[in-house]
Scaffold this motif. Structure first.
Motif, PDB file in Angstrom:
ATOM      1  N   ILE A 176       0.839  -1.206   0.000  1.00 16.93           N
ATOM      2  CA  ILE A 176       0.000   0.000   0.000  1.00 16.93           C
ATOM      3  C   ILE A 176       0.873   1.253   0.000  1.00 16.93           C
ATOM      4  O   ILE A 176       0.603   2.202  -0.737  1.00 16.93           O
ATOM      5  CB  ILE A 176      -0.982  -0.014   1.188  1.00 16.93           C
ATOM      6  CG1 ILE A 176      -1.899  -1.231   1.043  1.00 16.93           C
ATOM      7  CG2 ILE A 176      -1.797   1.278   1.226  1.00 16.93           C
ATOM      8  CD1 ILE A 176      -2.911  -1.388   2.124  1.00 16.93           C
ATOM      9  N   PHE A 178       3.756   1.507  -1.275  1.00 17.20           N
ATOM     10  CA  PHE A 178       4.312   1.618  -2.623  1.00 17.20           C
ATOM     11  C   PHE A 178       3.266   2.173  -3.598  1.00 17.20           C
ATOM     12  O   PHE A 178       3.560   3.078  -4.384  1.00 17.20           O
ATOM     13  CB  PHE A 178       4.803   0.247  -3.095  1.00 17.20           C
ATOM     14  CG  PHE A 178       5.358   0.283  -4.485  1.00 17.20           C
ATOM     15  CD1 PHE A 178       6.670   0.678  -4.714  1.00 17.20           C
ATOM     16  CD2 PHE A 178       4.557  -0.042  -5.577  1.00 17.20           C
ATOM     17  CE1 PHE A 178       7.172   0.748  -6.000  1.00 17.20           C
ATOM     18  CE2 PHE A 178       5.050   0.028  -6.864  1.00 17.20           C
ATOM     19  CZ  PHE A 178       6.366   0.416  -7.076  1.00 17.20           C
ATOM     20  N   LEU A 179       2.058   1.630  -3.528  1.00 19.94           N
ATOM     21  CA  LEU A 179       1.003   2.078  -4.462  1.00 19.94           C
ATOM     22  C   LEU A 179       0.659   3.547  -4.216  1.00 19.94           C
ATOM     23  O   LEU A 179       0.474   4.315  -5.164  1.00 19.94           O
ATOM     24  CB  LEU A 179      -0.238   1.192  -4.311  1.00 19.94           C
ATOM     25  CG  LEU A 179      -0.091  -0.216  -4.896  1.00 19.94           C
ATOM     26  CD1 LEU A 179      -1.224  -1.128  -4.409  1.00 19.94           C
ATOM     27  CD2 LEU A 179      -0.073  -0.190  -6.420  1.00 19.94           C
ATOM     28  N   LEU A 180       0.590   3.927  -2.950  1.00 15.48           N
ATOM     29  CA  LEU A 180       0.272   5.334  -2.643  1.00 15.48           C
ATOM     30  C   LEU A 180       1.359   6.266  -3.190  1.00 15.48           C
ATOM     31  O   LEU A 180       1.065   7.380  -3.618  1.00 15.48           O
ATOM     32  CB  LEU A 180       0.100   5.524  -1.131  1.00 15.48           C
ATOM     33  CG  LEU A 180      -1.182   4.932  -0.532  1.00 15.48           C
ATOM     34  CD1 LEU A 180      -1.158   5.019   1.000  1.00 15.48           C
ATOM     35  CD2 LEU A 180      -2.433   5.622  -1.073  1.00 15.48           C
ATOM     36  N   ASN A 182       2.706   5.963  -5.878  1.00 12.61           N
ATOM     37  CA  ASN A 182       2.537   6.004  -7.340  1.00 12.61           C
ATOM     38  C   ASN A 182       1.241   6.694  -7.764  1.00 12.61           C
ATOM     39  O   ASN A 182       0.798   6.541  -8.907  1.00 12.61           O
ATOM     40  CB  ASN A 182       2.545   4.582  -7.906  1.00 12.61           C
ATOM     41  CG  ASN A 182       3.959   4.079  -8.106  1.00 12.61           C
ATOM     42  OD1 ASN A 182       4.609   4.406  -9.085  1.00 12.61           O
ATOM     43  ND2 ASN A 182       4.443   3.324  -7.139  1.00 12.61           N
ATOM     44  N   LYS A 183       0.636   7.430  -6.864  1.00 11.51           N
ATOM     45  CA  LYS A 183      -0.653   8.077  -7.140  1.00 11.51           C
ATOM     46  C   LYS A 183      -0.622   8.918  -8.418  1.00 11.51           C
ATOM     47  O   LYS A 183      -1.550   8.870  -9.237  1.00 11.51           O
ATOM     48  CB  LYS A 183      -1.067   8.963  -5.958  1.00 11.51           C
ATOM     49  CG  LYS A 183      -2.045   8.343  -4.958  1.00 11.51           C
ATOM     50  CD  LYS A 183      -3.353   7.955  -5.575  1.00 11.51           C
ATOM     51  CE  LYS A 183      -4.365   7.372  -4.613  1.00 11.51           C
ATOM     52  NZ  LYS A 183      -4.537   8.011  -3.326  1.00 11.51           N
ATOM     53  N   ILE A 186      -0.787   6.855 -11.480  1.00 12.04           N
ATOM     54  CA  ILE A 186      -2.107   6.228 -11.617  1.00 12.04           C
ATOM     55  C   ILE A 186      -3.104   7.257 -12.167  1.00 12.04           C
ATOM     56  O   ILE A 186      -3.889   6.950 -13.068  1.00 12.04           O
ATOM     57  CB  ILE A 186      -2.574   5.650 -10.250  1.00 12.04           C
ATOM     58  CG1 ILE A 186      -1.654   4.493  -9.838  1.00 12.04           C
ATOM     59  CG2 ILE A 186      -4.024   5.180 -10.332  1.00 12.04           C
ATOM     60  CD1 ILE A 186      -1.805   4.042  -8.391  1.00 12.04           C
ATOM     61  N   GLU A 187      -3.042   8.469 -11.666  1.00 12.49           N
ATOM     62  CA  GLU A 187      -3.960   9.511 -12.153  1.00 12.49           C
ATOM     63  C   GLU A 187      -3.677   9.845 -13.619  1.00 12.49           C
ATOM     64  O   GLU A 187      -4.609  10.065 -14.405  1.00 12.49           O
ATOM     65  CB  GLU A 187      -3.881  10.748 -11.253  1.00 12.49           C
ATOM     66  CG  GLU A 187      -4.581  10.488  -9.919  1.00 12.49           C
ATOM     67  CD  GLU A 187      -4.460  11.626  -8.919  1.00 12.49           C
ATOM     68  OE1 GLU A 187      -3.576  12.487  -9.085  1.00 12.49           O
ATOM     69  OE2 GLU A 187      -5.251  11.640  -7.958  1.00 12.49           O
ATOM     70  N   PHE A 189      -2.446   7.772 -15.802  1.00 13.52           N
ATOM     71  CA  PHE A 189      -2.957   6.615 -16.540  1.00 13.52           C
ATOM     72  C   PHE A 189      -4.466   6.749 -16.758  1.00 13.52           C
ATOM     73  O   PHE A 189      -4.973   6.533 -17.862  1.00 13.52           O
ATOM     74  CB  PHE A 189      -2.639   5.331 -15.758  1.00 13.52           C
ATOM     75  CG  PHE A 189      -3.239   4.086 -16.355  1.00 13.52           C
ATOM     76  CD1 PHE A 189      -2.560   3.368 -17.337  1.00 13.52           C
ATOM     77  CD2 PHE A 189      -4.479   3.618 -15.932  1.00 13.52           C
ATOM     78  CE1 PHE A 189      -3.120   2.222 -17.889  1.00 13.52           C
ATOM     79  CE2 PHE A 189      -5.041   2.477 -16.479  1.00 13.52           C
ATOM     80  CZ  PHE A 189      -4.362   1.773 -17.463  1.00 13.52           C
ATOM     81  N   GLU A 190      -5.175   7.133 -15.721  1.00 12.16           N
ATOM     82  CA  GLU A 190      -6.637   7.285 -15.831  1.00 12.16           C
ATOM     83  C   GLU A 190      -7.016   8.325 -16.880  1.00 12.16           C
ATOM     84  O   GLU A 190      -7.942   8.123 -17.665  1.00 12.16           O
ATOM     85  CB  GLU A 190      -7.231   7.702 -14.469  1.00 12.16           C
ATOM     86  CG  GLU A 190      -7.294   6.581 -13.456  1.00 12.16           C
ATOM     87  CD  GLU A 190      -7.869   7.040 -12.123  1.00 12.16           C
ATOM     88  OE1 GLU A 190      -7.578   8.174 -11.709  1.00 12.16           O
ATOM     89  OE2 GLU A 190      -8.603   6.254 -11.492  1.00 12.16           O
ATOM     90  N   ARG A 193      -6.312   7.076 -20.641  1.00 12.98           N
ATOM     91  CA  ARG A 193      -7.068   5.955 -21.225  1.00 12.98           C
ATOM     92  C   ARG A 193      -8.482   6.347 -21.614  1.00 12.98           C
ATOM     93  O   ARG A 193      -9.156   5.597 -22.301  1.00 12.98           O
ATOM     94  CB  ARG A 193      -7.080   4.762 -20.284  1.00 12.98           C
ATOM     95  CG  ARG A 193      -7.921   4.940 -19.046  1.00 12.98           C
ATOM     96  CD  ARG A 193      -7.535   3.933 -17.993  1.00 12.98           C
ATOM     97  NE  ARG A 193      -7.816   2.572 -18.409  1.00 12.98           N
ATOM     98  CZ  ARG A 193      -8.820   1.822 -17.954  1.00 12.98           C
ATOM     99  NH1 ARG A 193      -9.670   2.319 -17.075  1.00 12.98           N
ATOM    100  NH2 ARG A 193      -8.987   0.583 -18.353  1.00 12.98           N
TER     101      ARG A 193
END
Lengths: 194, 466
Positions: A176, A178-180, A182-183, A186-187, A189-190, A193
């Motif tokens: 978690i 690590f994922l946080l 990478n926010k 991720i944004e 990427f959203e 797409r």
């Protein structure tokens, strides 16, 4: 998550194949809303007769006083079936930090790693060698070296682990964090797409 | 380069890949329920963060709910607290909840498809291993643990390593009395309960193509019983027809655009698979399990394997399994007495399953001494059954139609099979104690279960069909 580097310990052998997570922790004990206290119901229906904690089954290894330690050794295809993470919580809460088997189900493997429990996958031959040892034998699991050794005989085998997961476990990091971190990616990427 | 169905979807969802490590995989839809979510919400609250994309999360209460008198407060205190926690957590984090009493409530893997939330090309997760069900629409759908539920809450992503790829081809025409549940139990009996561990499985072939969406869901549902990370079927006209018009399905111009995209979701002719399995549909007969993992199944006319005849995977566990089941090596399974019949679960509780059972039992009665529970997968399935008069057929047969939930599939609520009793069940797992401590489960199709309900013993349904 608690870090794990080296575990040297005696082991508890449960020489049964295809142990599913319903055996590790039956569904009726999944009603809790916290992660604590599942250890007392680990392998509940194999430990007791008629769901009665005063009627222990003398022939089940967790009930045999000669077996002890932080390492659980089990037959192949350990942790199949339900995705319940409660299985990993029960194993950890009981006091195990390592599970050794010749094959692990995918979801259980992830759940274990996410809770600081190391699944060590060995060959069928090595697993059988462990089962042949007496109850005073200690095993040494070295995560840095990715080795498991039978201390009395010196027999040793290498085990695989995803390098990322190894780093996490050695340091007690969880996914978690690590994922946080990478926010932003991720944004982005959203947005891209759509 | 030729790509498989799995690779086409996977590649569209990779946010980034860690060197020597897993990928950050974006998740389109996240289903949650009361049993595997509370600790994940607690984790978020400890970190002081909210659910990142609440509009991509759908919640229901299914595992722990009673299947009688759902309008009353839940009697069992721990179950009630868990369902209450879900209500509170969903409200705090802005998540849509189809809880008890809501017309969309039901088993999470039944409601996702029936509401049109589940669509081709998506990545879908849920803290439940039978999330593989949604793969029937040509999506990557898999079960996760509670720590991973928390990860998806926090970031709408998971760290995942790409699995190996397996294709299971089922070609030919099914025999009378043989349905999709028999196909998947047959595959399991051939490749074992660990035969697909580490793989994403694509089901293909003419026998798969000819199945309805609900029948395809039954097959993908049980891909986890082979150990598979996920199971999937390429979408086609059957898929599109099923989705069209459902509540959350795309509408108008968006529909046409989506269908055009979905039509690209198939494995290219030269796509590479790490393993391929070929199954002849015509060789399959109605299946039944005799042991304590779902790979331990046989045709209903066959005898229980012996230590000599069984496959290597299950040899060491055979004696323990049969001792638990109270069955003998080499004995016929046909004629085995049963005490309970459970028709339900995310495997077989949809309207087609209920119709199949109703059309068979119409005008028949259950055998004396047998208890029959029919548990519909959702409120919508229940309403449809009532509208079609299926409830009356069940009533006349002496079958009990209950309210939606996971029920006796895992016996978390009051619906438990007593110690030592035999239950023929349309669910997915025959593990020791799965349906209640000491309960003995025989997995079968809804048709085979209905036949046993009428005769009181394991029956070859083909002998009762016209």
């Amino acid at each position: 998550m608690k870090a794990l580097t080296t575990i040297q310990s005696r082991f508890v052998p449960v020489n049964i194949e295809n142990i599913d997570t319903d055996q590790i922790i039956p569904a009726r004990f999944l009603k809790a809303t916290t992660r604590d206290g599942f250890g007392k119901n680990l392998f509940r229906d194999w430990r007791y007769y008629n769901d009665d904690a005063s009627k222990t089954r003398a022939d089940f290894p967790l009930n045999m006083s000669q077996f002890d330690g932080e390492i659980l050794v089990a037959g192949k295809n350990f942790g199949c079936g339900s995705s319940r993470e409660h299985a990993a919580w029960a194993i950890l809460d009981y006091g195990f930090r390592v599970v050794v088997s010749s094959f692990f189900a995918d979801i259980f493997r992830n759940n274990a790693l996410n809770n600081g429990v190391l699944p060590v996958q060995v060959s069928d031959e090595f697993l059988q060698r462990i089962f042949l040892q007496d109850n005073n034998t200690e095993l040494t699991v070295n995560l840095e070296q990715q080795t498991i050794r039978i201390n009395s005989t010196g027999e040793q085998e290498h085990f695989d682990i995803n390098p990322y997961k190894k780093t996490c476990l050695l340091n007690g990091y969880d996914d978690i964090d690590f994922l946080l971190s990478n926010k932003a990616a991720i944004e982005t990427f959203e947005k891209q797409r759509v | 380069m030729a790509k498989s169905l799995f690779e086409k979807i996977w590649e569209k969802h990779v946010v980034k890949t860690i060197d020597d490590g897993p990928s950050v995989l974006y998740i389109d839809k996240h289903f949650i329920h009361e049993v595997t979510s509370p600790q994940a919400f607690t984790g978020l609250n400890k970190r002081g963060i909210k659910v990142f994309r609440p509009q991509q999360v759908v919640a229901t209460a299914d595992h722990n709910v009673p299947t009688l008198n759902q309008h009353l407060p839940i009697k069992e205190e721990l179950s009630r607290l868990q369902v209450d926690a879900l209500i509170k957590n969903c409200a705090e984090h802005g998540i849509e909840l189809y809880g008890l009493g809501h017309p969309f409530q039901g088993i999470v893997h039944v409601i996702g498809p029936e509401l049109g939330v589940t669509q081709p090309g998506m990545t879908i997760v849920c803290g439940d291993s039978h999330t593989s069900t949604h793969g029937a629409f040509g999506s990557i759908a898999f079960g996760i643990g509670t720590s991973e539920v928390e990860m998806v809450f926090a970031s709408q992503c998971l760290l995942q390593s790409k699995p190996k790829l397996m294709r299971i081809n089922v070609d030919g025409v099914l025999n009378k009395g043989v349905v999709s549940k028999d196909i998947v139990l047959y595959i399991l009996s051939k490749i074992s309960a660990s035969g697909a561990t580490g793989y994403a499985v694509e089901f293909a072939g003419s026998a798969i193509r000819s199945l309805s969406m609900e029948a395809r869901m039954t097959i993908c549902n049980m891909s986890i019983e082979m150990g598979a990370r996920c199971g999937m079927i390429a979408p086609d006209e059957t898929t599109f027809a099923y989705i069209k018009g459902r509540k959350f399905a795309p509408q108008g111009a968006e529909w046409d655009k989506k269908v055009a995209e979905w039509k690209q979701l198939f494995s290219d002719t030269d796509a590479a698979f790490d393993q391929e399995v070929f199954i002849n549909a015509a060789a399959i007969e109605p299946m039944i399990t005799y042991g304590t993992n779902p790979g331990m199944g046989i045709g209903v006319s066959e005898t229980i394997p012996t230590t000599e005849t069984i496959n290597d995977t299950d040899r060491s566990g055979l004696a323990k399994s049969l001792a638990y089941m109270g069955l003998e090596q080499g004995a016929a399974i046909k004629g085995q007495k049963i005490d309970y019949v459970f028709i339900g679960s995310c495997t077989n509780s949809r309207i087609e399953d209920l119709r199949m059972v109703a059309s068979f039992v119409k005008g028949k009665k259950k055998a004396d001494g047998v208890e029959v529970w029919i548990v519909p997968g959702s409120k919508q399935v229940e309403a449809q059954a009532i509208q079609e008069g299926i409830d009356k057929i069940f009533e006349e047969a002496g079958f009990q139609l209950r309210q939606p939930g996971c029920s006796a599939c895992l016996g978390m609520n009051e619906d438990k099979i007593p110690t030592g009793k035999y239950c023929i069940s349309t669910s997915n797992r025959n593990f020791e104690g799965r349906q209640g401590a000491g309960a003995r489960t025989l997995l079968a199709s809804p048709l085979t279960a209905a036949a046993a309900a009428v005769t009181g013993v394991i029956t070859d349904v083909r002998e009762l069909l016209n």
